[in-house]
Motif scaffolding. Structure first.
Motif, PDB file in Angstrom:
ATOM      1  N   ALA A 110       4.152   5.777   6.879  1.00  0.00           N
ATOM      2  CA  ALA A 110       3.496   5.036   5.808  1.00  0.00           C
ATOM      3  C   ALA A 110       4.362   5.036   4.548  1.00  0.00           C
ATOM      4  O   ALA A 110       5.111   5.975   4.292  1.00  0.00           O
ATOM      5  N   GLY A 111       4.228   3.965   3.763  1.00  0.00           N
ATOM      6  CA  GLY A 111       4.927   3.899   2.487  1.00  0.00           C
ATOM      7  C   GLY A 111       6.417   4.134   2.648  1.00  0.00           C
ATOM      8  O   GLY A 111       7.080   3.507   3.478  1.00  0.00           O
ATOM      9  N   ALA A 112       6.951   5.060   1.866  1.00  0.00           N
ATOM     10  CA  ALA A 112       8.376   5.376   1.948  1.00  0.00           C
ATOM     11  C   ALA A 112       8.737   5.970   3.294  1.00  0.00           C
ATOM     12  O   ALA A 112       9.903   5.912   3.701  1.00  0.00           O
ATOM     13  N   LEU A 133       2.605  -0.176   5.342  1.00  0.00           N
ATOM     14  CA  LEU A 133       3.307  -0.441   4.081  1.00  0.00           C
ATOM     15  C   LEU A 133       2.272  -0.403   2.955  1.00  0.00           C
ATOM     16  O   LEU A 133       1.823  -1.442   2.471  1.00  0.00           O
ATOM     17  N   ALA A 134       1.923   0.794   2.527  1.00  0.00           N
ATOM     18  CA  ALA A 134       0.728   1.025   1.716  1.00  0.00           C
ATOM     19  C   ALA A 134       0.931   0.852   0.213  1.00  0.00           C
ATOM     20  O   ALA A 134       0.003   1.073  -0.560  1.00  0.00           O
ATOM     21  N   PHE A 135       2.114   0.450  -0.222  1.00  0.00           N
ATOM     22  CA  PHE A 135       2.430   0.447  -1.652  1.00  0.00           C
ATOM     23  C   PHE A 135       1.449  -0.375  -2.489  1.00  0.00           C
ATOM     24  O   PHE A 135       1.034   0.039  -3.575  1.00  0.00           O
ATOM     25  N   ILE A 141       5.581  -1.098  -5.541  1.00  0.00           N
ATOM     26  CA  ILE A 141       6.332  -1.972  -4.640  1.00  0.00           C
ATOM     27  C   ILE A 141       7.021  -1.113  -3.580  1.00  0.00           C
ATOM     28  O   ILE A 141       7.257   0.086  -3.786  1.00  0.00           O
ATOM     29  N   PRO A 142       7.364  -1.702  -2.430  1.00  0.00           N
ATOM     30  CA  PRO A 142       8.122  -0.937  -1.431  1.00  0.00           C
ATOM     31  C   PRO A 142       9.450  -0.471  -2.005  1.00  0.00           C
ATOM     32  O   PRO A 142      10.152  -1.233  -2.677  1.00  0.00           O
ATOM     33  N   ASP A 143       9.789   0.784  -1.739  1.00  0.00           N
ATOM     34  CA  ASP A 143      11.068   1.316  -2.192  1.00  0.00           C
ATOM     35  C   ASP A 143      11.771   1.991  -1.013  1.00  0.00           C
ATOM     36  O   ASP A 143      11.433   1.729   0.133  1.00  0.00           O
ATOM     37  N   ALA A 144      12.740   2.844  -1.299  1.00  0.00           N
ATOM     38  CA  ALA A 144      13.554   3.480  -0.255  1.00  0.00           C
ATOM     39  C   ALA A 144      14.176   2.425   0.667  1.00  0.00           C
ATOM     40  O   ALA A 144      14.310   2.628   1.866  1.00  0.00           O
ATOM     41  N   GLY A 145      14.542   1.286   0.088  1.00  0.00           N
ATOM     42  CA  GLY A 145      15.173   0.219   0.843  1.00  0.00           C
ATOM     43  C   GLY A 145      14.206  -0.692   1.566  1.00  0.00           C
ATOM     44  O   GLY A 145      14.637  -1.587   2.296  1.00  0.00           O
ATOM     45  N   GLY A 146      12.904  -0.513   1.355  1.00  0.00           N
ATOM     46  CA  GLY A 146      11.914  -1.299   2.078  1.00  0.00           C
ATOM     47  C   GLY A 146      12.040  -2.790   1.866  1.00  0.00           C
ATOM     48  O   GLY A 146      11.942  -3.573   2.817  1.00  0.00           O
ATOM     49  N   THR A 147      12.260  -3.226   0.631  1.00  0.00           N
ATOM     50  CA  THR A 147      12.361  -4.663   0.375  1.00  0.00           C
ATOM     51  C   THR A 147      13.645  -5.239   0.961  1.00  0.00           C
ATOM     52  O   THR A 147      13.729  -6.450   1.216  1.00  0.00           O
ATOM     53  N   ALA A 159       7.851 -10.724   5.561  1.00  0.00           N
ATOM     54  CA  ALA A 159       8.059  -9.551   4.711  1.00  0.00           C
ATOM     55  C   ALA A 159       7.172  -9.618   3.473  1.00  0.00           C
ATOM     56  O   ALA A 159       6.558  -8.614   3.082  1.00  0.00           O
ATOM     57  N   MET A 160       7.082 -10.786   2.865  1.00  0.00           N
ATOM     58  CA  MET A 160       6.269 -10.939   1.653  1.00  0.00           C
ATOM     59  C   MET A 160       4.796 -10.688   1.952  1.00  0.00           C
ATOM     60  O   MET A 160       4.103  -9.974   1.213  1.00  0.00           O
ATOM     61  N   ALA A 161       4.287 -11.274   3.037  1.00  0.00           N
ATOM     62  CA  ALA A 161       2.882 -11.096   3.379  1.00  0.00           C
ATOM     63  C   ALA A 161       2.578  -9.650   3.712  1.00  0.00           C
ATOM     64  O   ALA A 161       1.557  -9.095   3.276  1.00  0.00           O
ATOM     65  N   LEU A 162       3.461  -9.011   4.477  1.00  0.00           N
ATOM     66  CA  LEU A 162       3.232  -7.620   4.860  1.00  0.00           C
ATOM     67  C   LEU A 162       3.218  -6.715   3.628  1.00  0.00           C
ATOM     68  O   LEU A 162       2.368  -5.822   3.502  1.00  0.00           O
ATOM     69  N   ALA A 163       4.147  -6.966   2.690  1.00  0.00           N
ATOM     70  CA  ALA A 163       4.207  -6.151   1.479  1.00  0.00           C
ATOM     71  C   ALA A 163       2.988  -6.370   0.596  1.00  0.00           C
ATOM     72  O   ALA A 163       2.391  -5.414   0.090  1.00  0.00           O
ATOM     73  N   MET A 164       2.592  -7.632   0.412  1.00  0.00           N
ATOM     74  CA  MET A 164       1.480  -7.930  -0.490  1.00  0.00           C
ATOM     75  C   MET A 164       0.127  -7.525   0.083  1.00  0.00           C
ATOM     76  O   MET A 164      -0.750  -7.064  -0.649  1.00  0.00           O
ATOM     77  N   LEU A 165      -0.045  -7.710   1.373  1.00  0.00           N
ATOM     78  CA  LEU A 165      -1.341  -7.389   1.988  1.00  0.00           C
ATOM     79  C   LEU A 165      -1.453  -5.915   2.353  1.00  0.00           C
ATOM     80  O   LEU A 165      -2.563  -5.388   2.465  1.00  0.00           O
ATOM     81  N   GLY A 166      -0.314  -5.256   2.543  1.00  0.00           N
ATOM     82  CA  GLY A 166      -0.337  -3.836   2.853  1.00  0.00           C
ATOM     83  C   GLY A 166      -1.082  -3.509   4.138  1.00  0.00           C
ATOM     84  O   GLY A 166      -1.740  -2.480   4.241  1.00  0.00           O
ATOM     85  N   GLU A 167      -0.977  -4.387   5.130  1.00  0.00           N
ATOM     86  CA  GLU A 167      -1.706  -4.169   6.371  1.00  0.00           C
ATOM     87  C   GLU A 167      -0.982  -3.163   7.271  1.00  0.00           C
ATOM     88  O   GLU A 167       0.240  -3.127   7.325  1.00  0.00           O
ATOM     89  N   LYS A 168      -1.771  -2.387   8.001  1.00  0.00           N
ATOM     90  CA  LYS A 168      -1.225  -1.426   8.945  1.00  0.00           C
ATOM     91  C   LYS A 168      -0.910  -2.129  10.257  1.00  0.00           C
ATOM     92  O   LYS A 168      -1.674  -2.960  10.738  1.00  0.00           O
ATOM     93  N   LEU A 169       0.254  -1.800  10.827  1.00  0.00           N
ATOM     94  CA  LEU A 169       0.662  -2.341  12.115  1.00  0.00           C
ATOM     95  C   LEU A 169       0.686  -1.240  13.160  1.00  0.00           C
ATOM     96  O   LEU A 169       1.171  -0.132  12.893  1.00  0.00           O
ATOM     97  N   SER A 170       0.188  -1.529  14.341  1.00  0.00           N
ATOM     98  CA  SER A 170       0.358  -0.592  15.440  1.00  0.00           C
ATOM     99  C   SER A 170       1.825  -0.603  15.857  1.00  0.00           C
ATOM    100  O   SER A 170       2.580  -1.527  15.527  1.00  0.00           O
ATOM    101  N   ALA A 171       2.231   0.413  16.591  1.00  0.00           N
ATOM    102  CA  ALA A 171       3.615   0.460  17.068  1.00  0.00           C
ATOM    103  C   ALA A 171       3.924  -0.752  17.931  1.00  0.00           C
ATOM    104  O   ALA A 171       5.014  -1.338  17.845  1.00  0.00           O
TER     105      ALA A 171
END
Length: 261
Positions: A110-112, A133-135, A141-147, A159-171
């Protein structure tokens, strides 16, 4: 005496770094990140290391920044200091390491922690693991190179939708999207990581390091720049002992025995 926050194991040419705060799902602190950076520096200087596996203790890979790490994220100045002094060096070390890095995601990333997993060269996850991507849920905002990694792996729209919505993805969802290399059944996870690391440890290490450099550069180079880089790096690969072994094995109709030289 407190237990080490990073566990280091050597198995032949394979090096394993395990985030070791299982009671906190291996949430990141400045202390843990400092220990991780030191361990990565040791591996970079280890002539016998040919592959690195990063994983987490217990039931999580890494839950991201430990918000209880006092002074780390209280305000803008603290966040900037933590990112620049602790996160960024670790990401740079992973990306520049002259050997393949596997992120073995055994649980929540999660997150970083998700950014850290995606900084690796090959990311493999147990099917019970998840990527979160819980930021956005805490106003960051996503950090540690996430963006950086997200848009290269998914394209800017996803990438934009995943970052803004912060939805959890299964493996499995992460693998289907191309975010990670593979999701495997939990029962097969450890064996898959072991087999993968052994295969890479037996590969021509210097060629893999040059391959890593070329692929990372390809995301921002023009075609002409990339063709020039390929020519330069190919000449370096052709000067290795492993290339001579590869040629000898090819003409001798046998399996090569690479030494990473």
């Amino acid at each position: 005496m407190s237990e080490a926050e990073i566990l280091v194991a050597k198995e032949g040419a394979v090096r394993r770094l395990t985030l070791n705060r299982p009671q906190r799902l291996n949430a990141l602190t400045r202390s843990l990140l400092g220990a991780l950076s030191d361990s990565l520096a040791d591996i970079a200087a280890d002539d016998e290391a040919r592959v690195l596996v990063i994983s987490g203790s217990g039931r999580g890979f890494c839950a991201g920044q430990d918000l209880g790490d006092k002074g780390a994220v209280e305000d803008g100045r603290a966040c900037r200091d933590t990112v620049e002094r602790y996160y960024n060096p670790v990401v740079r070390q992973i990306r520049s390491l002259d050997l393949p890095v596997i992120a073995a995601v055994n649980g929540i990333a999660a997150g970083a922690g998700m950014s850290l997993a995606l900084a690796a060269d090959i990311t493999v996850a147990a099917e019970s693991a998840a990527f979160d991507l819980a930021f956005a849920r805490i106003g960051l905002i996503p950090d540690a190179g996430g963006t950086y990694t997200l848009q290269r792996l998914l394209g800017p729209a996803r990438a934009m939708a995943l970052a803004m919505l912060g939805e959890k993805l299964s493996a499995r969802e992460a693998a289907d999207l191309g975010l990670i290399w593979r999701a495997v059944p939990d029962a097969d996870f450890n064996k898959t990581v072991e087999t993968l690391s052994a295969r890479l440890a037996a590969a021509p290490t210097k060629a893999l390091a040059l391959m890593k450099k070329a692929i990372h550069a390809g995301g921002h180079h023009s075609l002409e720049q990339q063709l020039a880089l390929e020519a330069e790096l190919q000449s370096q690969a052709a000067d290795t002992e492993d290339f001579q072994e590869g040629l000898a094995a090819f003409f001798g109709k046998r399996a090569p025995l690479f030494k990473g030289l």
